[in-house]
Design a protein around this motif. Sequence first.
Motif, PDB file in Angstrom:
ATOM      1  N   VAL A  35      95.662  19.773   3.695  1.00 33.89           N
ATOM      2  CA  VAL A  35      96.113  19.174   2.440  1.00 33.89           C
ATOM      3  C   VAL A  35      97.479  18.562   2.695  1.00 33.89           C
ATOM      4  N   THR A  36      97.593  17.266   2.419  1.00 36.37           N
ATOM      5  CA  THR A  36      98.862  16.560   2.580  1.00 36.37           C
ATOM      6  C   THR A  36      99.434  16.301   1.196  1.00 36.37           C
ATOM      7  N   PRO A  37     100.546  16.951   0.851  1.00 35.65           N
ATOM      8  CA  PRO A  37     101.137  16.745  -0.477  1.00 35.65           C
ATOM      9  C   PRO A  37     101.599  15.289  -0.636  1.00 35.65           C
ATOM     10  N   SER A  38     101.421  14.773  -1.829  1.00 38.71           N
ATOM     11  CA  SER A  38     101.887  13.410  -2.081  1.00 38.71           C
ATOM     12  C   SER A  38     103.399  13.433  -2.287  1.00 38.71           C
TER      13      SER A  38
END
Length: 71
Positions: free
Chosen positions: A67-70
Motif C-alpha cells: 500500500v502506497t499512501p497518497s
Amino acid sequence: MNTEIPEAQEWMSPKTAAARYEISTITLERWRRENIGPAYSKLGSAANASIRYRRKDFDAWVKANLVTPSA
C-alpha cells in the motif's frame, strides 16, 4: 513434466515464515483458513498435513499487497 525437487531453502515452515515476516503463526493459520494469505503447499493427510510456503510466493504476495499512501 518437470519432476525436480526445489531446493530446501526455498521452502519455509509456518514458524520460519512467521519469524521472517514478523507475524504470528496464528495469523498464518487464519489466512489459510480464510484463503487470504500467500500460496502454500499442504503435505500429508488433512489432519496431520505439514504446511510449507515458498519464499518467492510469500514475497510476491507481500509485494502485491503493498500500500502506497497518497501524498
